[in-house]
Design a protein around this motif. Structure first.
Motif, PDB file in Angstrom:
ATOM      1  N   LEU A   1       0.912  -1.187   0.017  1.00  0.00           N
ATOM      2  CA  LEU A   1      -0.019   0.116   0.092  1.00  0.00           C
ATOM      3  C   LEU A   1       1.060   1.187   0.089  1.00  0.00           C
ATOM      4  CD1 LEU A   1      -2.970  -0.979   2.678  1.00  0.00           C
ATOM      5  CD2 LEU A   1      -3.240  -0.527  -0.055  1.00  0.00           C
ATOM      6  N   ASN A   2       2.006   1.298   0.695  1.00  0.00           N
ATOM      7  CA  ASN A   2       3.089   2.403   0.591  1.00  0.00           C
ATOM      8  C   ASN A   2       3.434   2.535  -0.739  1.00  0.00           C
ATOM      9  OD1 ASN A   2       3.284   3.681   3.153  1.00  0.00           O
ATOM     10  ND2 ASN A   2       3.326   1.672   3.904  1.00  0.00           N
ATOM     11  N   LYS A   3       3.757   1.582  -1.629  1.00  0.00           N
ATOM     12  CA  LYS A   3       4.290   1.681  -2.895  1.00  0.00           C
ATOM     13  C   LYS A   3       3.372   1.826  -4.014  1.00  0.00           C
ATOM     14  CE  LYS A   3       7.626   1.694  -6.100  1.00  0.00           C
ATOM     15  NZ  LYS A   3       8.238   2.972  -6.302  1.00  0.00           N
ATOM     16  N   ILE A   4       2.271   1.379  -3.903  1.00  0.00           N
ATOM     17  CA  ILE A   4       1.246   1.471  -5.068  1.00  0.00           C
ATOM     18  C   ILE A   4       1.045   2.992  -5.573  1.00  0.00           C
ATOM     19  CG2 ILE A   4      -1.245   1.155  -5.718  1.00  0.00           C
ATOM     20  CD1 ILE A   4      -1.182  -1.432  -3.986  1.00  0.00           C
ATOM     21  N   PRO A   5       0.971   4.018  -4.750  1.00  0.00           N
ATOM     22  CA  PRO A   5       0.647   5.271  -5.223  1.00  0.00           C
ATOM     23  C   PRO A   5       1.930   5.721  -6.120  1.00  0.00           C
ATOM     24  CG  PRO A   5       0.009   5.185  -2.917  1.00  0.00           C
ATOM     25  CD  PRO A   5       0.847   3.764  -3.269  1.00  0.00           C
ATOM     26  N   VAL A   6       3.161   5.513  -5.587  1.00  0.00           N
ATOM     27  CA  VAL A   6       4.307   5.950  -6.443  1.00  0.00           C
ATOM     28  C   VAL A   6       4.374   5.347  -7.762  1.00  0.00           C
ATOM     29  CG1 VAL A   6       6.843   5.804  -6.564  1.00  0.00           C
ATOM     30  CG2 VAL A   6       5.413   6.045  -4.122  1.00  0.00           C
ATOM     31  N   VAL A   7       4.104   3.873  -8.002  1.00  0.00           N
ATOM     32  CA  VAL A   7       3.987   3.216  -9.117  1.00  0.00           C
ATOM     33  C   VAL A   7       3.047   3.911  -9.854  1.00  0.00           C
ATOM     34  CG1 VAL A   7       3.736   1.009 -10.555  1.00  0.00           C
ATOM     35  CG2 VAL A   7       4.945   1.142  -8.254  1.00  0.00           C
ATOM     36  N   THR A   8       1.785   4.061  -9.301  1.00  0.00           N
ATOM     37  CA  THR A   8       0.650   4.603 -10.010  1.00  0.00           C
ATOM     38  C   THR A   8       1.081   6.144 -10.735  1.00  0.00           C
ATOM     39  OG1 THR A   8      -1.096   3.668  -8.710  1.00  0.00           O
ATOM     40  CG2 THR A   8      -1.713   5.568  -9.993  1.00  0.00           C
ATOM     41  N   VAL A   9       1.455   6.789  -9.969  1.00  0.00           N
ATOM     42  CA  VAL A   9       1.917   8.173 -10.594  1.00  0.00           C
ATOM     43  C   VAL A   9       3.003   8.029 -11.560  1.00  0.00           C
ATOM     44  CG1 VAL A   9       3.226  10.318  -9.936  1.00  0.00           C
ATOM     45  CG2 VAL A   9       1.656   9.531  -8.360  1.00  0.00           C
ATOM     46  N   MET A  10       4.048   7.191 -11.740  1.00  0.00           N
ATOM     47  CA  MET A  10       4.991   7.147 -12.544  1.00  0.00           C
ATOM     48  C   MET A  10       4.386   6.547 -13.973  1.00  0.00           C
ATOM     49  SD  MET A  10       8.178   5.808 -10.361  1.00  0.00           S
ATOM     50  CE  MET A  10       9.268   5.952 -11.740  1.00  0.00           C
ATOM     51  N   LEU A  11       3.283   5.566 -13.615  1.00  0.00           N
ATOM     52  CA  LEU A  11       2.776   4.996 -14.896  1.00  0.00           C
ATOM     53  C   LEU A  11       1.620   5.951 -15.516  1.00  0.00           C
ATOM     54  CD1 LEU A  11       3.288   2.247 -16.214  1.00  0.00           C
ATOM     55  CD2 LEU A  11       4.349   2.603 -14.004  1.00  0.00           C
ATOM     56  N   ARG A  12       0.955   6.802 -14.700  1.00  0.00           N
ATOM     57  CA  ARG A  12       0.221   7.661 -15.296  1.00  0.00           C
ATOM     58  C   ARG A  12       0.695   8.619 -16.032  1.00  0.00           C
ATOM     59  NH1 ARG A  12      -2.673  11.613 -11.307  1.00  0.00           N
ATOM     60  NH2 ARG A  12      -0.701  12.514 -11.250  1.00  0.00           N
ATOM     61  N   GLU A  13       1.974   9.025 -15.664  1.00  0.00           N
ATOM     62  CA  GLU A  13       2.771  10.184 -16.436  1.00  0.00           C
ATOM     63  C   GLU A  13       3.228   9.571 -17.606  1.00  0.00           C
ATOM     64  OE1 GLU A  13       2.341  13.257 -15.771  1.00  0.00           O
ATOM     65  OE2 GLU A  13       1.137  12.573 -14.025  1.00  0.00           O
ATOM     66  N   GLY A  14       3.579   8.290 -17.598  1.00  0.00           N
ATOM     67  CA  GLY A  14       4.071   7.714 -18.798  1.00  0.00           C
ATOM     68  C   GLY A  14       3.053   7.100 -19.816  1.00  0.00           C
ATOM     69  N   THR A  15       1.737   6.920 -19.291  1.00  0.00           N
ATOM     70  CA  THR A  15       0.615   6.849 -20.290  1.00  0.00           C
ATOM     71  C   THR A  15       0.361   7.975 -20.945  1.00  0.00           C
ATOM     72  OG1 THR A  15      -0.093   5.024 -18.713  1.00  0.00           O
ATOM     73  CG2 THR A  15      -1.441   5.833 -20.381  1.00  0.00           C
ATOM     74  N   ARG A  16       0.380   9.026 -20.223  1.00  0.00           N
ATOM     75  CA  ARG A  16       0.153  10.375 -20.840  1.00  0.00           C
ATOM     76  C   ARG A  16       0.899  11.040 -22.074  1.00  0.00           C
ATOM     77  NH1 ARG A  16      -1.195  14.185 -15.431  1.00  0.00           N
ATOM     78  NH2 ARG A  16      -3.362  13.531 -15.195  1.00  0.00           N
ATOM     79  N   ALA A  17       2.253  10.140 -21.984  1.00  0.00           N
ATOM     80  CA  ALA A  17       3.371  10.596 -22.923  1.00  0.00           C
ATOM     81  C   ALA A  17       3.245   9.393 -24.093  1.00  0.00           C
ATOM     82  CB  ALA A  17       4.703  10.369 -22.333  1.00  0.00           C
ATOM     83  N   LEU A  18       2.212   8.769 -24.262  1.00  0.00           N
ATOM     84  CA  LEU A  18       1.903   7.628 -25.306  1.00  0.00           C
ATOM     85  C   LEU A  18       1.715   8.305 -26.583  1.00  0.00           C
ATOM     86  CD1 LEU A  18       0.097   4.794 -23.761  1.00  0.00           C
ATOM     87  CD2 LEU A  18       2.418   4.947 -24.200  1.00  0.00           C
ATOM     88  N   ARG A  19       2.185   8.104 -27.689  1.00  0.00           N
ATOM     89  CA  ARG A  19       2.108   8.654 -29.063  1.00  0.00           C
ATOM     90  C   ARG A  19       0.698   8.148 -29.535  1.00  0.00           C
ATOM     91  NH1 ARG A  19       7.324   6.888 -32.559  1.00  0.00           N
ATOM     92  NH2 ARG A  19       5.959   7.936 -34.146  1.00  0.00           N
ATOM     93  N   PRO A  20       0.148   9.588 -29.837  1.00  0.00           N
ATOM     94  CA  PRO A  20      -1.348   9.293 -30.433  1.00  0.00           C
ATOM     95  C   PRO A  20      -1.448   8.805 -31.627  1.00  0.00           C
ATOM     96  CG  PRO A  20      -0.750  11.632 -30.508  1.00  0.00           C
ATOM     97  CD  PRO A  20       0.598  10.871 -29.636  1.00  0.00           C
ATOM     98  N   ASP A  21      -0.207   8.896 -32.597  1.00  0.00           N
ATOM     99  CA  ASP A  21      -0.100   8.217 -33.998  1.00  0.00           C
ATOM    100  C   ASP A  21      -0.025   6.913 -34.093  1.00  0.00           C
ATOM    101  OD1 ASP A  21       2.421   8.654 -32.938  1.00  0.00           O
ATOM    102  OD2 ASP A  21       3.408   8.449 -34.797  1.00  0.00           O
ATOM    103  N   LEU A  22       0.682   6.262 -32.925  1.00  0.00           N
ATOM    104  CA  LEU A  22       0.514   4.771 -32.815  1.00  0.00           C
ATOM    105  C   LEU A  22      -1.015   4.296 -32.311  1.00  0.00           C
ATOM    106  CD1 LEU A  22       4.058   3.980 -31.042  1.00  0.00           C
ATOM    107  CD2 LEU A  22       3.262   4.090 -33.614  1.00  0.00           C
ATOM    108  N   ASP A  23      -1.536   5.096 -31.569  1.00  0.00           N
ATOM    109  CA  ASP A  23      -3.158   4.620 -31.308  1.00  0.00           C
ATOM    110  C   ASP A  23      -3.960   4.553 -32.457  1.00  0.00           C
ATOM    111  OD1 ASP A  23      -2.807   4.097 -28.718  1.00  0.00           O
ATOM    112  OD2 ASP A  23      -3.017   6.348 -27.817  1.00  0.00           O
ATOM    113  N   ASP A  24      -3.621   5.879 -33.119  1.00  0.00           N
ATOM    114  CA  ASP A  24      -4.562   5.961 -34.613  1.00  0.00           C
ATOM    115  C   ASP A  24      -4.082   4.618 -35.502  1.00  0.00           C
ATOM    116  OD1 ASP A  24      -5.550   8.094 -33.550  1.00  0.00           O
ATOM    117  OD2 ASP A  24      -3.970   9.615 -34.764  1.00  0.00           O
TER     118      ASP A  24
END
Length: 246
Positions: free
Chosen positions: A121-144
């Motif tokens: 429980l102490n580590k989950i929030p830290v991983v969540t923040v790092m992966l959320r920011e990484g997900t926001r940086a995904l390339r939209p052209d690859l999604d398209d």
């Protein structure tokens, strides 16, 4: 080589300080601590307690990474989920680890479930923040592209999303393992009857500095080996596409 030189410099400073102090038992020399580690290893005590601590570290690490990656990916891909969960995430990030551990022991009991849950429980929030920011940086052209080829959600996750998130996952893993093992020691210090943290608790009661350093440095060596042999090569492999692209 610079890393080795920095370690040698630290040992030199430690040696000089141990020889200058008027109370040798408060800062034992490096060879005294090394002798203690050797004795613990020869008796088998080191392997048992370090093994228990490592088991808790790995269990907490797997849970924290799995849950944190899932929540971070969800929050990064869904604006609504991010708006609803961000306040809870901020609260979780600011709750002291000690509070989580104490509450877990009170609510669940002095057992392994409470110990591992408190660490995760102490580590989950830290991983969540790092992966959320990484997900926001995904390339939209690859999604398209994946939408144009009508890829299934599973195929899109496997071939488009996860390869881009690999560097962020590797970074979260390296940062997480160092944080988790420190919290595990606190968990063992407060409420376990085995493990490195438990032994440090006993040695603290008798002010045995050599023993505290021996147990601490022995487990640091274990975690350093895991970092060098597994996590660092994994991170280098995850970031290889950046070098290829450059």
């Amino acid at each position: 080589m610079p890393g080795l030189l920095s370690v040698l410099a630290l040992l030199t400073v430690w040696t000089v300080a141990s020889q200058l102090t008027e109370r040798p038992h408060t800062l034992p020399a490096p060879w005294v601590v090394a002798s203690r580690i050797w004795s613990l290893a020869a008796s088998g005590e080191l392997w048992f307690h370090a093994g228990m601590t490592l088991m808790r570290v790995l269990a907490s690490f797997v849970i924290a990474m799995a849950v944190g990656i899932a929540i971070g990916l969800w929050m990064g891909r869904s604006r609504g989920a991010d708006q609803w969960m961000n306040p809870l995430l901020v609260i979780a990030l600011n709750i002291p680890a000690l509070v989580t551990i104490v509450l877990a022991y009170i609510w669940i009991g002095l057992n392994e479930v409470a110990a591992i849950a408190a660490v995760a429980l102490n580590k989950i929030p830290v991983v969540t923040v790092m992966l959320r920011e990484g997900t926001r940086a995904l390339r939209p052209d690859l999604d398209d592209m994946s939408a144009a080829f009508r890829m299934t959600p599973v195929a899109r996750l496997r071939h488009v999303v996860l390869p881009q998130l690999a560097p962020h996952i590797a970074a979260a893993a390296r940062a997480g393992i160092s944080l988790i093992w420190k919290i595990v020691l606190v968990v063992e210090f407060l409420g376990r009857s085995n493990g490195v943290g438990f032994k440090i608790h006993l040695l603290f009661s008798s002010f045995d500095v050599a023993g505290v350093l021996a147990w601490s440095l022995a487990f640091v060596a274990v975690m350093l080996l895991i970092d060098l042999a597994i996590l660092r090569p994994w991170e280098a492999r995850a970031n290889r596409w950046r070098r290829d692209e450059a």
